[in-house]
Design a protein around this motif. Structure first.
Motif, mmCIF file in Angstrom:
data_model
loop_
_atom_site.group_PDB
_atom_site.id
_atom_site.type_symbol
_atom_site.label_atom_id
_atom_site.label_comp_id
_atom_site.label_asym_id
_atom_site.label_seq_id
_atom_site.Cartn_x
_atom_site.Cartn_y
_atom_site.Cartn_z
ATOM 1 N N VAL A 22 4.102 11.174 -7.541
ATOM 2 C CA VAL A 22 3.678 10.099 -6.440
ATOM 3 C C VAL A 22 4.779 10.099 -5.354
ATOM 4 C CG1 VAL A 22 2.571 7.960 -5.705
ATOM 5 C CG2 VAL A 22 1.761 9.433 -7.581
ATOM 6 N N GLN A 79 -0.988 -7.139 -2.942
ATOM 7 C CA GLN A 79 -2.164 -7.417 -2.079
ATOM 8 C C GLN A 79 -2.906 -8.568 -2.272
ATOM 9 O OE1 GLN A 79 -4.396 -3.933 -1.210
ATOM 10 N NE2 GLN A 79 -2.634 -2.407 -1.413
ATOM 11 N N LYS A 120 2.742 4.142 -0.835
ATOM 12 C CA LYS A 120 3.726 2.724 -0.338
ATOM 13 C C LYS A 120 3.465 1.625 -1.634
ATOM 14 C CE LYS A 120 0.403 2.502 2.994
ATOM 15 N NZ LYS A 120 -0.311 3.651 2.623
ATOM 16 N N SER A 121 2.181 1.386 -1.888
ATOM 17 C CA SER A 121 2.055 0.284 -3.158
ATOM 18 C C SER A 121 3.051 0.716 -4.346
ATOM 19 C CB SER A 121 0.709 -0.007 -3.552
ATOM 20 O OG SER A 121 -0.088 -0.414 -2.393
ATOM 21 N N GLY A 155 -3.017 6.313 0.236
ATOM 22 C CA GLY A 155 -2.744 7.351 -0.846
ATOM 23 C C GLY A 155 -1.081 7.880 -0.683
ATOM 24 N N GLU A 163 0.726 -5.285 2.304
ATOM 25 C CA GLU A 163 -0.109 -5.434 3.371
ATOM 26 C C GLU A 163 -0.426 -7.071 3.232
ATOM 27 O OE1 GLU A 163 -3.654 -3.198 3.292
ATOM 28 O OE2 GLU A 163 -2.749 -1.382 1.895
HETATM 29 N N1 ATP Z 1 -2.335 3.467 -11.680
HETATM 30 C C1 ATP Z 1 -2.540 4.880 -11.412
HETATM 31 N N2 ATP Z 1 -2.576 5.728 -12.065
HETATM 32 C C2 ATP Z 1 -2.673 7.257 -11.519
HETATM 33 N N3 ATP Z 1 -2.590 7.422 -10.274
HETATM 34 C C3 ATP Z 1 -2.535 6.268 -9.319
HETATM 35 C C4 ATP Z 1 -2.063 4.756 -9.845
HETATM 36 N N4 ATP Z 1 -2.086 3.963 -8.871
HETATM 37 C C5 ATP Z 1 -2.129 4.803 -7.765
HETATM 38 N N5 ATP Z 1 -2.410 6.258 -8.094
HETATM 39 C C6 ATP Z 1 -2.129 7.279 -7.088
HETATM 40 O O1 ATP Z 1 -1.041 7.308 -6.518
HETATM 41 C C7 ATP Z 1 -0.905 7.879 -5.281
HETATM 42 C C8 ATP Z 1 -0.345 6.642 -4.122
HETATM 43 O O2 ATP Z 1 -1.153 5.339 -4.219
HETATM 44 P P1 ATP Z 1 -0.457 3.982 -3.577
HETATM 45 O O3 ATP Z 1 -1.400 3.114 -4.149
HETATM 46 O O4 ATP Z 1 0.991 3.984 -3.977
HETATM 47 O O5 ATP Z 1 -0.652 4.634 -2.247
HETATM 48 P P2 ATP Z 1 -0.966 3.500 -0.982
HETATM 49 O O6 ATP Z 1 0.070 4.401 0.197
HETATM 50 O O7 ATP Z 1 -0.303 2.437 -1.193
HETATM 51 O O8 ATP Z 1 -2.164 3.732 -0.430
HETATM 52 P P3 ATP Z 1 -3.188 2.730 0.323
HETATM 53 O O9 ATP Z 1 -2.698 2.716 1.696
HETATM 54 O O10 ATP Z 1 -4.520 3.280 0.268
HETATM 55 O O11 ATP Z 1 -3.110 1.176 -0.318
HETATM 56 C C9 ATP Z 1 -2.594 7.705 -4.663
HETATM 57 O O12 ATP Z 1 -2.809 9.169 -5.001
HETATM 58 C C10 ATP Z 1 -3.196 7.151 -5.865
HETATM 59 O O13 ATP Z 1 -4.429 7.642 -6.191
#
Ligand code: ATP
Length: 241
Positions: A18, A83, A42-43, A39, A153
């Motif tokens: 990721v 969040q 970021k988080s 996705g 966020e």
């Molecule tokens: N606990 C988890 N187990 C498996 N995959 C995960 C998990 N948490 C997030 N992911 C995957 O990791 C990738 C990044 O997720 P993340 O939440 O970090 O993105 P983001 O940039 O914060 O998204 P958003 O703007 O939608 O909040 C995504 O493809 C998500 O499906």
């Protein structure tokens, strides 16, 4: 003291890669906005920085790799505001702000005064609106007294007035610490951040000052036509499909 955060991390959920060698620095006195599509990672990046997830690489503050510290020692240096989701437990606002590991009476009072919730400290946290609850979350982070504050966020679900209030607060907080916020609202990021880091598919796609962001960069990552114009001295982004 360098007062600088130096990051290089990679992370996978099981087999799913990721974050891929995401490398950046942040200095004291700086508000860094992390932007990028849903996705992008970021988080996950914030959770890696604060040690909720265990990335490969390093998260170094003043020469100390935070990933090697015990959680309690790490909490002195770095705080995470997740969040916003409402708490299920009955706390007063004051009790809620005291939940940080290193919060003291004095720091809680100062933090609640700073966000304008001190007079309401005996009220239940569940009595707050979404925007006020976000302020309480920030007060809890402030009471902790950490050098680095991460926020995921912080303006989601807020009206424009409360969103601006939160951004003004973050800007002020960043004068004496490092503040890193994930922001979906690109216009708030352009207006308030000192620097932007654009994540795309787990990689750092672009990094720079708000004045340096080009519409083509937005198009590449978000897949929308973008135009950046100036209103009252602020850069404003307009997007269309
Ligand atoms: N606990 C988890 N187990 C498996 N995959 C995960 C998990 N948490 C997030 N992911 C995957 O990791 C990738 C990044 O997720 P993340 O939440 O970090 O993105 P983001 O940039 O914060 O998204 P958003 O703007 O939608 O909040 C995504 O493809 C998500 O499906």
């Amino acid at each position: 003291m360098s007062e600088r955060l130096e990051v290089k991390v990679s992370f996978a959920y099981g087999e799913k890669e990721v974050l891929r060698e995401v490398e950046f620095t942040a200095e004291r006195g700086e508000l860094l906005a992390i932007i990028g599509p849903n996705g992008a990672g970021k988080s996950t990046l914030l959770k890696c920085l604060v040690g909720i997830l265990r990335p490969r690489g390093h998260v170094t503050f003043d020469g100390t790799n935070l990933l090697e510290l015990k959680p309690k020692d790490r909490a002195k240096l770095i705080t995470y505001v997740p969040q916003s989701s409402f708490p299920e437990f009955a706390f007063t606002i004051e009790e809620f702000a005291e939940l940080g590991t290193y919060a003291t009476r004095g720091s809680v009072e100062g933090a609640l005064k700073r966000v304008g919730l001190w007079e309401r400290r005996k009220e239940q946290i569940t009595a707050l609106s979404g925007g006020e609850y976000q302020l309480a979350l920030i007060a809890r982070a402030l009471a902790q007294g950490s050098e680095v504050v991460l926020l995921d966020e912080p303006t989601s679900h807020l009206d424009i007035n409360h969103a601006l209030e939160i951004m003004e607060l973050l800007k002020e907080m960043s004068r004496e610490r490092i503040v890193i916020a994930v922001l979906h609202d690109l216009n708030l990021a352009l207006r308030y951040a000192d620097r932007l880091m654009l994540l795309h598919e787990g990689r750092k796609h672009w990094e720079g000052k708000p004045g340096e962001l080009k519409p083509e960069t937005i198009e590449e990552v978000y897949g929308v036509k973008a135009k950046i114009t100036e209103v009252d001295g602020h850069r404003v982004l307009l997007a269309r499909v």
